[in-house]
Design a protein around this motif. Structure first.
Motif, PDB file in Angstrom:
ATOM      1  N   GLU A  67     -35.569  10.724  28.840  1.00 49.43           N
ATOM      2  CA  GLU A  67     -36.225   9.544  29.429  1.00 49.43           C
ATOM      3  C   GLU A  67     -35.203   8.541  29.738  1.00 49.43           C
ATOM      4  OE1 GLU A  67     -40.412   7.638  28.853  1.00 49.43           O
ATOM      5  OE2 GLU A  67     -38.972   6.406  27.593  1.00 49.43           O
ATOM      6  N   ALA A  68     -35.207   8.339  31.196  1.00 52.58           N
ATOM      7  CA  ALA A  68     -34.317   6.747  31.392  1.00 52.58           C
ATOM      8  C   ALA A  68     -35.033   5.910  32.109  1.00 52.58           C
ATOM      9  CB  ALA A  68     -33.242   7.505  32.250  1.00 52.58           C
ATOM     10  N   GLY A  69     -34.543   4.734  32.226  1.00 50.00           N
ATOM     11  CA  GLY A  69     -35.051   3.595  32.750  1.00 50.00           C
ATOM     12  C   GLY A  69     -34.292   3.733  34.276  1.00 50.00           C
ATOM     13  N   ILE A  70     -34.982   3.168  35.228  1.00 46.76           N
ATOM     14  CA  ILE A  70     -34.186   3.119  36.682  1.00 46.76           C
ATOM     15  C   ILE A  70     -33.942   1.518  37.062  1.00 46.76           C
ATOM     16  CG2 ILE A  70     -34.049   4.055  38.996  1.00 46.76           C
ATOM     17  CD1 ILE A  70     -36.572   5.526  38.453  1.00 46.76           C
ATOM     18  N   GLU A  71     -32.664   1.346  37.768  1.00 48.21           N
ATOM     19  CA  GLU A  71     -32.719  -0.110  38.097  1.00 48.21           C
ATOM     20  C   GLU A  71     -32.924  -0.110  39.504  1.00 48.21           C
ATOM     21  OE1 GLU A  71     -28.695  -2.273  36.847  1.00 48.21           O
ATOM     22  OE2 GLU A  71     -28.399  -1.447  38.718  1.00 48.21           O
ATOM     23  N   LEU A  72     -33.985  -0.751  39.807  1.00 48.72           N
ATOM     24  CA  LEU A  72     -34.797  -0.818  40.923  1.00 48.72           C
ATOM     25  C   LEU A  72     -34.785  -2.316  41.545  1.00 48.72           C
ATOM     26  CD1 LEU A  72     -37.484   1.483  40.446  1.00 48.72           C
ATOM     27  CD2 LEU A  72     -35.728   1.847  41.658  1.00 48.72           C
ATOM     28  N   ALA A  73     -34.932  -2.358  42.839  1.00 47.13           N
ATOM     29  CA  ALA A  73     -35.424  -3.855  43.340  1.00 47.13           C
ATOM     30  C   ALA A  73     -37.043  -3.591  43.580  1.00 47.13           C
ATOM     31  CB  ALA A  73     -34.910  -3.716  44.947  1.00 47.13           C
ATOM     32  N   GLY A  74     -37.449  -5.118  43.470  1.00 46.29           N
ATOM     33  CA  GLY A  74     -39.152  -5.260  43.611  1.00 46.29           C
ATOM     34  C   GLY A  74     -39.795  -4.312  44.647  1.00 46.29           C
ATOM     35  N   THR A  75     -39.342  -4.294  45.856  1.00 47.36           N
ATOM     36  CA  THR A  75     -40.058  -3.734  46.943  1.00 47.36           C
ATOM     37  C   THR A  75     -39.926  -2.138  46.676  1.00 47.36           C
ATOM     38  OG1 THR A  75     -38.002  -3.789  48.268  1.00 47.36           O
ATOM     39  CG2 THR A  75     -39.439  -5.238  48.660  1.00 47.36           C
ATOM     40  N   GLU A  76     -38.977  -1.565  46.006  1.00 42.50           N
ATOM     41  CA  GLU A  76     -38.808  -0.342  45.555  1.00 42.50           C
ATOM     42  C   GLU A  76     -40.106   0.163  44.633  1.00 42.50           C
ATOM     43  OE1 GLU A  76     -34.312   1.049  46.008  1.00 42.50           O
ATOM     44  OE2 GLU A  76     -34.783  -0.067  44.463  1.00 42.50           O
ATOM     45  N   VAL A  77     -40.264  -0.743  43.846  1.00 50.66           N
ATOM     46  CA  VAL A  77     -41.285  -0.492  42.660  1.00 50.66           C
ATOM     47  C   VAL A  77     -42.799  -0.513  43.320  1.00 50.66           C
ATOM     48  CG1 VAL A  77     -42.621  -1.538  40.508  1.00 50.66           C
ATOM     49  CG2 VAL A  77     -40.005  -1.611  40.698  1.00 50.66           C
ATOM     50  N   LYS A  78     -42.935  -1.637  44.136  1.00 48.89           N
ATOM     51  CA  LYS A  78     -44.121  -1.528  44.990  1.00 48.89           C
ATOM     52  C   LYS A  78     -44.338  -0.239  45.713  1.00 48.89           C
ATOM     53  CE  LYS A  78     -44.660  -6.594  45.248  1.00 48.89           C
ATOM     54  NZ  LYS A  78     -44.576  -7.608  46.287  1.00 48.89           N
ATOM     55  N   SER A  79     -43.240   0.437  46.198  1.00 51.51           N
ATOM     56  CA  SER A  79     -43.223   1.656  47.246  1.00 51.51           C
ATOM     57  C   SER A  79     -43.663   2.718  46.297  1.00 51.51           C
ATOM     58  CB  SER A  79     -41.905   1.949  47.649  1.00 51.51           C
ATOM     59  OG  SER A  79     -41.730   1.116  48.924  1.00 51.51           O
ATOM     60  N   ILE A  80     -42.929   2.821  44.924  1.00 51.03           N
ATOM     61  CA  ILE A  80     -43.182   3.845  44.109  1.00 51.03           C
ATOM     62  C   ILE A  80     -44.772   3.665  43.579  1.00 51.03           C
ATOM     63  CG2 ILE A  80     -42.763   4.569  41.552  1.00 51.03           C
ATOM     64  CD1 ILE A  80     -39.844   3.915  42.002  1.00 51.03           C
ATOM     65  N   ILE A 107     -24.702   6.593  34.403  1.00 50.25           N
ATOM     66  CA  ILE A 107     -25.597   7.965  35.043  1.00 50.25           C
ATOM     67  C   ILE A 107     -25.982   7.300  36.318  1.00 50.25           C
ATOM     68  CG2 ILE A 107     -27.512   9.586  34.680  1.00 50.25           C
ATOM     69  CD1 ILE A 107     -26.820   9.959  32.180  1.00 50.25           C
ATOM     70  N   TYR A 108     -25.988   7.855  37.677  1.00 49.94           N
ATOM     71  CA  TYR A 108     -26.693   7.674  38.507  1.00 49.94           C
ATOM     72  C   TYR A 108     -27.466   8.783  39.167  1.00 49.94           C
ATOM     73  CZ  TYR A 108     -23.494   3.637  38.901  1.00 49.94           C
ATOM     74  OH  TYR A 108     -22.902   2.461  38.695  1.00 49.94           O
ATOM     75  N   VAL A 109     -28.476   8.472  39.729  1.00 50.12           N
ATOM     76  CA  VAL A 109     -29.548   9.414  40.473  1.00 50.12           C
ATOM     77  C   VAL A 109     -29.209   9.242  41.992  1.00 50.12           C
ATOM     78  CG1 VAL A 109     -31.447   8.061  40.617  1.00 50.12           C
ATOM     79  CG2 VAL A 109     -31.701  10.247  40.807  1.00 50.12           C
ATOM     80  N   ARG A 112     -29.013   5.091  42.599  1.00 49.17           N
ATOM     81  CA  ARG A 112     -29.522   4.233  41.858  1.00 49.17           C
ATOM     82  C   ARG A 112     -29.170   4.257  40.179  1.00 49.17           C
ATOM     83  NH1 ARG A 112     -32.895   5.749  45.506  1.00 49.17           N
ATOM     84  NH2 ARG A 112     -33.879   4.080  46.910  1.00 49.17           N
ATOM     85  N   ARG A 113     -28.731   3.470  39.690  1.00 45.46           N
ATOM     86  CA  ARG A 113     -28.224   3.512  38.178  1.00 45.46           C
ATOM     87  C   ARG A 113     -29.488   3.634  37.238  1.00 45.46           C
ATOM     88  NH1 ARG A 113     -25.311  -0.696  34.159  1.00 45.46           N
ATOM     89  NH2 ARG A 113     -26.665  -1.998  34.888  1.00 45.46           N
ATOM     90  N   LEU A 114     -29.299   4.677  36.250  1.00 50.46           N
ATOM     91  CA  LEU A 114     -30.293   4.893  35.234  1.00 50.46           C
ATOM     92  C   LEU A 114     -29.780   4.260  34.125  1.00 50.46           C
ATOM     93  CD1 LEU A 114     -30.777   8.865  35.672  1.00 50.46           C
ATOM     94  CD2 LEU A 114     -31.942   6.836  36.907  1.00 50.46           C
TER      95      LEU A 114
END
Length: 153
Positions: free
Chosen positions: A26-39, A58-60, A82-84
């Motif tokens: 399990e890994a967290g993802i470094e995201l922007a706020g608009t990306e979280v809303k899209s998800i 680690i990058y995805v 995106r950095r994990l």
């Protein structure tokens, strides 16, 4: 108070067809706020995504998050790397295993856990064509057995 529980946002079904999953992380993802809303809206695709571990990070790559409609200038590139977020020792372990055994790091699913976006990574070994045919034959046989059992009862 944060609400608990897991809500799956997307799964990579293709990964289970193409690879044997040896181990899951399990890994967290470094995201922007608009990306979280899209998800949250379910606008992401993991089909061609893969992970690379280098320099202790680690990058995805190839994970497509569609731009958020109301995000205008804050939207990021949909397929940017995106950095994990994982512990250093986990990253080091994954890096050495991938180098030595020739395994791949493949994103299996994206989900919300306690209001945080998490990515499930699989340490995977590629399937050969005959493995894929064998898996399909087993699936069909299982389906046929269930069908006959249902008819008898």
């Amino acid at each position: 108070m944060e609400k608990t529980g897991i809500k799956i946002a997307a799964q990579n079904r293709k990964a289970f067809h193409e690879y044997f999953v040896e181990e899951r992380f399990e890994a967290g993802i470094e995201l922007a706020g608009t990306e979280v809303k899209s998800i949250r809206a379910g606008a992401l695709n993991l089909k061609d995504a893969f992970c690379i571990a280098k320099d202790g990070e680690i990058y995805v790559y190839g994970m497509h998050i569609s731009p958020y409609e109301k995000g205008n200038i804050f939207n990021k590139d949909p397929v940017r790397p995106r950095r994990l977020l994982m512990h250093k020792r986990e990253i080091r372990k994954l890096q050495t295993v991938v180098k030595q055994d020739g395994l791949a790091l493949i994103p299996l699913s994206v989900y919300f856990k306690n209001a945080r976006v998490k990515l499930e990574i699989g340490l995977c070994k590629g399937k050969k064509n005959y493995d894929k045919r064998d898996a399909a034959a087993q699936r069909d046989a299982k389906r046929e057995i269930e069908r006959t059992m249902k008819e008898r009862h």
